[in-house]
Design an enzyme around this catalytic site. Structure first.
Site, PDB file in Angstrom:
ATOM      1  N   GLY A  73       0.749  -0.929   0.022  1.00 23.50           N
ATOM      2  CA  GLY A  73       0.024  -0.018  -0.141  1.00 23.50           C
ATOM      3  C   GLY A  73       0.868   1.347   0.103  1.00 23.50           C
ATOM      4  O   GLY A  73       0.406   2.202  -0.803  1.00 23.50           O
ATOM      5  N   ASN A 152      -7.423   4.013   8.936  1.00 22.66           N
ATOM      6  CA  ASN A 152      -7.167   2.710   9.295  1.00 22.66           C
ATOM      7  C   ASN A 152      -7.425   2.850  11.075  1.00 22.66           C
ATOM      8  O   ASN A 152      -7.549   1.349  11.632  1.00 22.66           O
ATOM      9  CB  ASN A 152      -5.743   2.540   9.198  1.00 22.66           C
ATOM     10  N   GLN A 182      -7.680   0.508   3.738  1.00 21.05           N
ATOM     11  CA  GLN A 182      -8.514  -0.005   4.583  1.00 21.05           C
ATOM     12  C   GLN A 182      -9.921  -0.254   4.258  1.00 21.05           C
ATOM     13  O   GLN A 182     -10.991  -0.776   5.087  1.00 21.05           O
ATOM     14  CB  GLN A 182      -8.491   0.913   5.976  1.00 21.05           C
ATOM     15  N   GLY A 203      -2.217  -5.837  -0.353  1.00 22.56           N
ATOM     16  CA  GLY A 203      -2.591  -7.431  -0.250  1.00 22.56           C
ATOM     17  C   GLY A 203      -2.852  -7.959   1.035  1.00 22.56           C
ATOM     18  O   GLY A 203      -3.766  -8.626   1.387  1.00 22.56           O
ATOM     19  N   HIS A 204      -2.150  -7.467   2.077  1.00 16.71           N
ATOM     20  CA  HIS A 204      -1.976  -8.108   3.262  1.00 16.71           C
ATOM     21  C   HIS A 204      -2.972  -7.546   4.289  1.00 16.71           C
ATOM     22  O   HIS A 204      -3.178  -8.036   5.270  1.00 16.71           O
ATOM     23  CB  HIS A 204      -0.641  -8.078   3.897  1.00 16.71           C
ATOM     24  N   CYS A 328       3.908   4.228  19.737  1.00 17.02           N
ATOM     25  CA  CYS A 328       5.054   4.784  20.794  1.00 17.02           C
ATOM     26  C   CYS A 328       6.243   4.950  20.039  1.00 17.02           C
ATOM     27  O   CYS A 328       6.996   4.191  19.275  1.00 17.02           O
ATOM     28  CB  CYS A 328       5.454   3.294  21.526  1.00 17.02           C
TER      29      CYS A 328
HETATM   30  N1  PLP Z   1      -2.580   3.034   4.073  1.00 17.95           N
HETATM   31  C1  PLP Z   1      -3.495   2.641   5.235  1.00 17.95           C
HETATM   32  C2  PLP Z   1      -4.975   3.330   5.477  1.00 17.95           C
HETATM   33  C3  PLP Z   1      -2.932   1.542   6.174  1.00 17.95           C
HETATM   34  O1  PLP Z   1      -3.653   1.270   7.134  1.00 17.95           O
HETATM   35  C4  PLP Z   1      -1.919   1.023   5.555  1.00 17.95           C
HETATM   36  C5  PLP Z   1      -1.312   0.092   6.681  1.00 17.95           C
HETATM   37  O2  PLP Z   1      -1.328   0.120   7.724  1.00 17.95           O
HETATM   38  C6  PLP Z   1      -1.274   1.552   4.470  1.00 17.95           C
HETATM   39  C7  PLP Z   1      -1.545   2.436   3.744  1.00 17.95           C
HETATM   40  C8  PLP Z   1       0.165   0.755   4.136  1.00 17.95           C
HETATM   41  O3  PLP Z   1       0.026  -0.404   3.745  1.00 17.95           O
HETATM   42  P1  PLP Z   1       1.258  -1.323   3.560  1.00 17.95           P
HETATM   43  O4  PLP Z   1       1.517  -1.849   4.825  1.00 17.95           O
HETATM   44  O5  PLP Z   1       0.967  -2.465   2.536  1.00 17.95           O
HETATM   45  O6  PLP Z   1       2.268  -0.647   3.100  1.00 17.95           O
END
Ligand code: PLP
Length: 402
Positions: A73, A152, A182, A203-204, A328
């Site tokens: 992402g 998120n 998200q 993907g994850h 943190c």
């Molecule tokens: N955007 C949002 C809203 C996310 O919650 C996250 C990951 O927590 C990301 C982007 C980043 O994704 P990635 O971990 O695949 O780089």
């Protein structure tokens, strides 16, 4: 520990067995480079084409050429933002929100240092975006607006179609990137209906493995690649394609669409059950987002006058995984930038916990948390230095419920 109750699906998700099954042949027998000339590579290149088609359907894109596979992402966001701005360096104004993920926010901070002028749009106490502020911020030289589809930490949804209309009516040349990480798999993402220019996913967060993502870029939007090299991804992202992971993302996107109804009904029902179970049984708990529209799997709950990290440690002892609204940073406990932007009262901001479910969450797991949490909170509350305030809060809540 044998029992794991995983309620941190906004951090990452478990790989769906069906995704893994689809990937395995490309990790074992079908290892050919998809760009090679011989027949052995045909299966790999066909698999990528099929996965691209699945992503096209997932986004309801007009053409599969609008899909670029990335590694995550963060790469999708960086490619969209920096890639768009690199095509025209004369426009120096860009807009984003105060509640973006660091993969957008820190790119904007970096761009600010490079001479861009940035507007950071705020939110109200429920985490809803100030659309008037956004409307007023768009100018003649606004190159790009970046707004996340769902947050998120809180799960709050932004009205992407409406935002798209606001942007295009004020300046049709302004590009609109949406961090859809998200929202993907939790609510439908329809790029044609909403009229967005670019959407990134990971993907994850979608029951595919870590290390793969995708970026939708509509055919009217030019981007300069971040990674320069070979001609893969139509010259938009160099590097030999990660065939098994791309196949996995394709399958995950297909499954996400198949499970959308379940997500919007059953996952939501369990999330609401958890939320109500907590609020009804714990007097110093509050839902930080009020009545805002949210993705079905997330709730962010503040426990007043106590520390979130302590709650998480107690939960962890019982095998329950959730996440704190606080990050943190180098030993100092910084409250979350999202909750700060929402002006969550100081009494609750340090004790805020994000609970995020998935289609694999069971009713039994939710019941377990509802059963165990009140005692944990009671124990931590008993050692809080704010006993007078807690007593007053308890009396107030009791008076309200009569
Ligand atoms: N955007 C949002 C809203 C996310 O919650 C996250 C990951 O927590 C990301 C982007 C980043 O994704 P990635 O971990 O695949 O780089």
């Amino acid at each position: 520990m044998d029992k794991i109750v995983y309620l941190d699906n906004n951090a990452t998700t478990k790989v769906d067995e069906k995704v893994l099954d689809e990937m395995l042949p490309y990790l074992k027998e079908e290892y050919a480079n998809p760009s090679s000339m011989y027949d052995f590579s045909k299966k790999s290149s066909k698999a990528i084409k099929e996965a691209r088609g699945k992503l096209k359907d997932f986004f309801n894109a007009a053409d599969e050429k609008e899909i670029i596979f990335t590694s995550c992402g963060s790469e999708s966001a960086n490619t969209a933002i920096r890639g768009t701005l690199a095509t025209d360096r004369t426009k120096k104004h860009i807009i984003t929100t105060q509640i973006e993920h660091p993969c957008v926010l820190n790119v904007y901070k970096y761009l600010e240092k490079q001479g861009y002028s940035v507007d950071y749009i705020g939110v109200n106490s429920n985490g809803e975006l100030n659309l008037d502020q956004l409307r007023n911020a768009i100018k003649e030289d606004t190159a790009l607006v970046s707004v996340m589809w769902a947050n998120n930490e809180t799960g709050v949804l932004n009205p992407i179609g409406e935002i798209s209309q606001i942007i295009k009516s004020k300046n049709p040349n302004t590009k609109f990137f949406v961090d859809g990480v998200q929202a993907a798999g939790k609510v439908p993402i329809d790029v044609q209906e909403t009229g967005v220019d670019m959407v990134g996913i990971s993907g994850h967060k979608l029951h595919a493995p870590k290390g793969v993502g995708a970026l939708y870029v509509n055919s009217k939007t030019m981007i300069t690649p971040l990674i320069i090299g070979g001609h893969q991804e139509r010259g938009k992202r160099a590097g030999t394609e990660n065939v098994p992971y791309i196949v996995g993302l394709g399958k995950a996107a297909e499954l996400a669409t198949d499970n959308m109804k379940y997500e919007l009904t059953e996952v939501k029902r369990l999330r609401d059950k958890l939320e109500k179970g907590i609020i009804h049984n714990i007097y110093n708990a509050r839902v930080n987002t009020g009545l805002a529209q949210r993705v079905p799997n997330t709730t962010n709950i503040g426990f007043e006058y106590i520390e979130g990290e302590l709650i998480l440690l107690h939960l962890s002892d019982l095998g329950i995984c959730a996440s704190s609204g606080s990050a943190c940073t180098s030993g100092s406990l910084e409250p979350s930038h999202v909750l700060r932007a929402m002006n969550v009262p100081f009494t609750a901001i340090h004790g805020s916990i994000r609970w995020s479910l998935s289609r694999f969450t069971t009713e039994e797991e939710i019941d377990y948390v509802i059963e165990k949490l009140p005692k944990i909170i009671e124990e931590i509350t008993a050692i809080s230095p704010y006993q007078d305030e807690l007593k007053a809060l308890k009396e107030f809540k009791m008076a309200k419920s009569i």
